[in-house]
Enzyme design. Sequence first.
Site, PDB file in Angstrom:
ATOM      1  N   SER A  80     -42.802 -25.065   7.328  1.00 41.75           N
ATOM      2  CA  SER A  80     -42.002 -24.052   8.027  1.00 41.75           C
ATOM      3  C   SER A  80     -40.601 -24.561   8.358  1.00 41.75           C
ATOM      4  CB  SER A  80     -42.720 -23.570   9.291  1.00 41.75           C
ATOM      5  OG  SER A  80     -42.936 -24.644  10.155  1.00 41.75           O
ATOM      6  N   HIS A 105     -42.787 -13.121  -6.796  1.00 43.15           N
ATOM      7  CA  HIS A 105     -42.756 -14.082  -5.686  1.00 43.15           C
ATOM      8  C   HIS A 105     -42.031 -13.418  -4.521  1.00 43.15           C
ATOM      9  CE1 HIS A 105     -44.387 -17.286  -8.172  1.00 43.15           C
ATOM     10  NE2 HIS A 105     -43.734 -16.684  -9.144  1.00 43.15           N
ATOM     11  N   GLN A 116     -30.607  -0.669 -14.684  1.00 42.84           N
ATOM     12  CA  GLN A 116     -30.489  -0.041 -16.006  1.00 42.84           C
ATOM     13  C   GLN A 116     -30.316   1.472 -15.890  1.00 42.84           C
ATOM     14  OE1 GLN A 116     -33.954  -1.405 -18.249  1.00 42.84           O
ATOM     15  NE2 GLN A 116     -32.624  -2.819 -19.344  1.00 42.84           N
ATOM     16  N   ARG A 182     -33.522   4.028 -21.530  1.00 36.46           N
ATOM     17  CA  ARG A 182     -33.868   2.610 -21.401  1.00 36.46           C
ATOM     18  C   ARG A 182     -35.315   2.334 -21.801  1.00 36.46           C
ATOM     19  NH1 ARG A 182     -34.735   1.104 -15.007  1.00 36.46           N
ATOM     20  NH2 ARG A 182     -35.940   2.935 -14.457  1.00 36.46           N
ATOM     21  N   ARG A 209     -43.908 -21.887 -11.688  1.00 37.21           N
ATOM     22  CA  ARG A 209     -43.226 -21.400 -12.892  1.00 37.21           C
ATOM     23  C   ARG A 209     -42.667 -22.518 -13.774  1.00 37.21           C
ATOM     24  NH1 ARG A 209     -45.215 -16.332 -13.632  1.00 37.21           N
ATOM     25  NH2 ARG A 209     -45.119 -15.163 -11.682  1.00 37.21           N
TER      26      ARG A 209
HETATM   27  C1  LIG Z   1     -48.842 -18.879 -14.894  1.00 36.35           C
HETATM   28  C2  LIG Z   1     -48.907 -17.538 -14.199  1.00 36.35           C
HETATM   29  C3  LIG Z   1     -49.529 -16.473 -14.808  1.00 36.35           C
HETATM   30  C4  LIG Z   1     -49.589 -15.224 -14.170  1.00 36.35           C
HETATM   31  N1  LIG Z   1     -50.195 -14.173 -14.798  1.00 36.35           N
HETATM   32  C5  LIG Z   1     -50.278 -12.968 -14.184  1.00 36.35           C
HETATM   33  C6  LIG Z   1     -50.897 -11.847 -14.799  1.00 36.35           C
HETATM   34  O1  LIG Z   1     -51.396 -11.924 -15.904  1.00 36.35           O
HETATM   35  N2  LIG Z   1     -50.929 -10.665 -14.139  1.00 36.35           N
HETATM   36  C7  LIG Z   1     -50.384 -10.526 -12.886  1.00 36.35           C
HETATM   37  O2  LIG Z   1     -50.432  -9.440 -12.329  1.00 36.35           O
HETATM   38  N3  LIG Z   1     -49.775 -11.564 -12.286  1.00 36.35           N
HETATM   39  C8  LIG Z   1     -49.709 -12.771 -12.890  1.00 36.35           C
HETATM   40  N4  LIG Z   1     -49.087 -13.816 -12.261  1.00 36.35           N
HETATM   41  C9  LIG Z   1     -48.452 -13.582 -10.968  1.00 36.35           C
HETATM   42  C10 LIG Z   1     -49.330 -14.033  -9.787  1.00 36.35           C
HETATM   43  O3  LIG Z   1     -50.495 -13.268  -9.728  1.00 36.35           O
HETATM   44  C11 LIG Z   1     -48.552 -13.893  -8.472  1.00 36.35           C
HETATM   45  O4  LIG Z   1     -48.183 -12.536  -8.296  1.00 36.35           O
HETATM   46  C12 LIG Z   1     -47.302 -14.732  -8.426  1.00 36.35           C
HETATM   47  O5  LIG Z   1     -47.571 -16.054  -8.833  1.00 36.35           O
HETATM   48  C13 LIG Z   1     -46.746 -14.749  -7.013  1.00 36.35           C
HETATM   49  O6  LIG Z   1     -47.672 -15.418  -6.205  1.00 36.35           O
HETATM   50  P1  LIG Z   1     -47.902 -15.043  -4.695  1.00 36.35           P
HETATM   51  O7  LIG Z   1     -48.339 -13.640  -4.520  1.00 36.35           O
HETATM   52  O8  LIG Z   1     -48.771 -16.146  -4.166  1.00 36.35           O
HETATM   53  O9  LIG Z   1     -46.397 -15.233  -4.148  1.00 36.35           O
HETATM   54  P2  LIG Z   1     -45.718 -14.621  -2.855  1.00 36.35           P
HETATM   55  O10 LIG Z   1     -45.673 -13.169  -2.944  1.00 36.35           O
HETATM   56  O11 LIG Z   1     -44.390 -15.314  -2.743  1.00 36.35           O
HETATM   57  O12 LIG Z   1     -46.674 -15.039  -1.722  1.00 36.35           O
HETATM   58  C14 LIG Z   1     -46.761 -16.385  -1.294  1.00 36.35           C
HETATM   59  C15 LIG Z   1     -47.998 -16.499  -0.410  1.00 36.35           C
HETATM   60  O13 LIG Z   1     -47.790 -15.699   0.764  1.00 36.35           O
HETATM   61  C16 LIG Z   1     -49.021 -15.063   1.119  1.00 36.35           C
HETATM   62  N5  LIG Z   1     -48.871 -13.594   0.970  1.00 36.35           N
HETATM   63  C17 LIG Z   1     -47.817 -12.928   0.407  1.00 36.35           C
HETATM   64  N6  LIG Z   1     -48.004 -11.609   0.474  1.00 36.35           N
HETATM   65  C18 LIG Z   1     -49.204 -11.421   1.076  1.00 36.35           C
HETATM   66  C19 LIG Z   1     -49.945 -10.259   1.396  1.00 36.35           C
HETATM   67  N7  LIG Z   1     -49.484  -9.044   1.129  1.00 36.35           N
HETATM   68  N8  LIG Z   1     -51.135 -10.430   1.981  1.00 36.35           N
HETATM   69  C20 LIG Z   1     -51.622 -11.660   2.253  1.00 36.35           C
HETATM   70  N9  LIG Z   1     -50.958 -12.817   1.961  1.00 36.35           N
HETATM   71  C21 LIG Z   1     -49.772 -12.690   1.389  1.00 36.35           C
HETATM   72  C22 LIG Z   1     -50.087 -15.605   0.172  1.00 36.35           C
HETATM   73  O14 LIG Z   1     -50.639 -16.763   0.737  1.00 36.35           O
HETATM   74  C23 LIG Z   1     -49.282 -15.983  -1.053  1.00 36.35           C
HETATM   75  O15 LIG Z   1     -49.874 -16.949  -1.876  1.00 36.35           O
HETATM   76  C24 LIG Z   1     -49.031 -15.060 -12.876  1.00 36.35           C
HETATM   77  C25 LIG Z   1     -48.414 -16.160 -12.263  1.00 36.35           C
HETATM   78  C26 LIG Z   1     -48.344 -17.385 -12.887  1.00 36.35           C
HETATM   79  C27 LIG Z   1     -47.667 -18.540 -12.202  1.00 36.35           C
END
Ligand SMILES: Cc1cc2nc3c(=O)[nH]c(=O)nc-3n(C[C@H](O)[C@H](O)[C@H](O)COP(=O)(O)OP(=O)(O)OC[C@H]3O[C@@H](n4cnc5c(N)ncnc54)[C@H](O)[C@@H]3O)c2cc1C
Length: 259
Positions: A80, A105, A116, A182, A209
């Site tokens: 944090s 993210h 677009q 688009r 990533r």
């Molecule tokens: C190699 C790779 C392949 C992927 N392939 C796919 C795919 O095929 N299809 C697909 O749809 N996505 C895919 N993703 C995307 C993945 O599912 C996530 O959406 C992305 O990595 C963002 O992660 P996140 O939601 O943890 O990140 P953030 O949104 O930045 O969240 C970070 C953290 O905050 C917390 N958080 C955020 N929002 C909430 C919420 N609303 N409720 C509770 N906790 C929360 C969680 O702990 C989360 O891990 C892929 C990602 C990677 C890296």
Amino acid sequence: MQSPFAQKSLLYYTEPVLTLLARPSFIEPDHLRVKWLGESTDGEKLAEFAGRLCYMSQKNPASRATRDYLENIKKQGHGSVLEHANYSLLLEGVSRSLTHELVRHRAGFAYSQLSQRYVDESEANFVVPPAIVGDEILENEWRAQIDEAQRSYVRLVEHLMERYGWVADKVHRRKMAREAARGVLPNSTETKIVVTANARAWRTMLELRASEGAELEIRRCAVEMIKLLSKESPAFFSDFEIYQADDRREAARIVYHKV
Ligand SMILES: Cc1cc2nc3c(=O)[nH]c(=O)nc-3n(C[C@H](O)[C@H](O)[C@H](O)COP(=O)(O)OP(=O)(O)OC[C@H]3O[C@@H](n4cnc5c(N)ncnc54)[C@H](O)[C@@H]3O)c2cc1C
């Protein structure tokens, strides 16, 4: 005069273009001065200041340099504290498919991306998928589709502008035409996006990533972002190790993984 092909060839990006737009500016309060040690940036000072406030340890009893202090913060997983320091990057020469993945993210991120619907894409640029770069047959196949898609976009915009000629507001009419046309533009269409995130959020996204499992274009971009950000702030980003993966491309791993 340049040939049309030479002009056209300028429009194909083979790597991202990154520009640092903003970094933190720390203003130390006179009544809570910290005993700073070692080299540091404003962003790093801001994070150390925030961390020390928690224990009112501005006197720096352990005589830690800022970068050692933040190393310990990362080791302990006190993420944090890193959230106070925000960095903004301008990304150009990246594809719509890259930004589609990037904007997933959410926590700690802010985005502003080229629209677009408003911007004329009849002279759009395109990003060659990394796996295709350097193979003439693949590049030609890809370019043929791209060029045809762009021609189709131009035709559609023209016809849609005629079809909706009765819409008096020209800006609105153009938007109607472009937002429909688009649909034929490919994932490889170049886009521009401003991305702001705090150091903790950058670290989480970059770990995911820049890894070998990530798609090649966003992985290449993430590795470039790590290079830029670790120069900008070694204390926040220098525990990323960039290496040559088995697929002969760069990837990165992090020392202090945060769960
Ligand atoms: C190699 C790779 C392949 C992927 N392939 C796919 C795919 O095929 N299809 C697909 O749809 N996505 C895919 N993703 C995307 C993945 O599912 C996530 O959406 C992305 O990595 C963002 O992660 P996140 O939601 O943890 O990140 P953030 O949104 O930045 O969240 C970070 C953290 O905050 C917390 N958080 C955020 N929002 C909430 C919420 N609303 N409720 C509770 N906790 C929360 C969680 O702990 C989360 O891990 C892929 C990602 C990677 C890296």
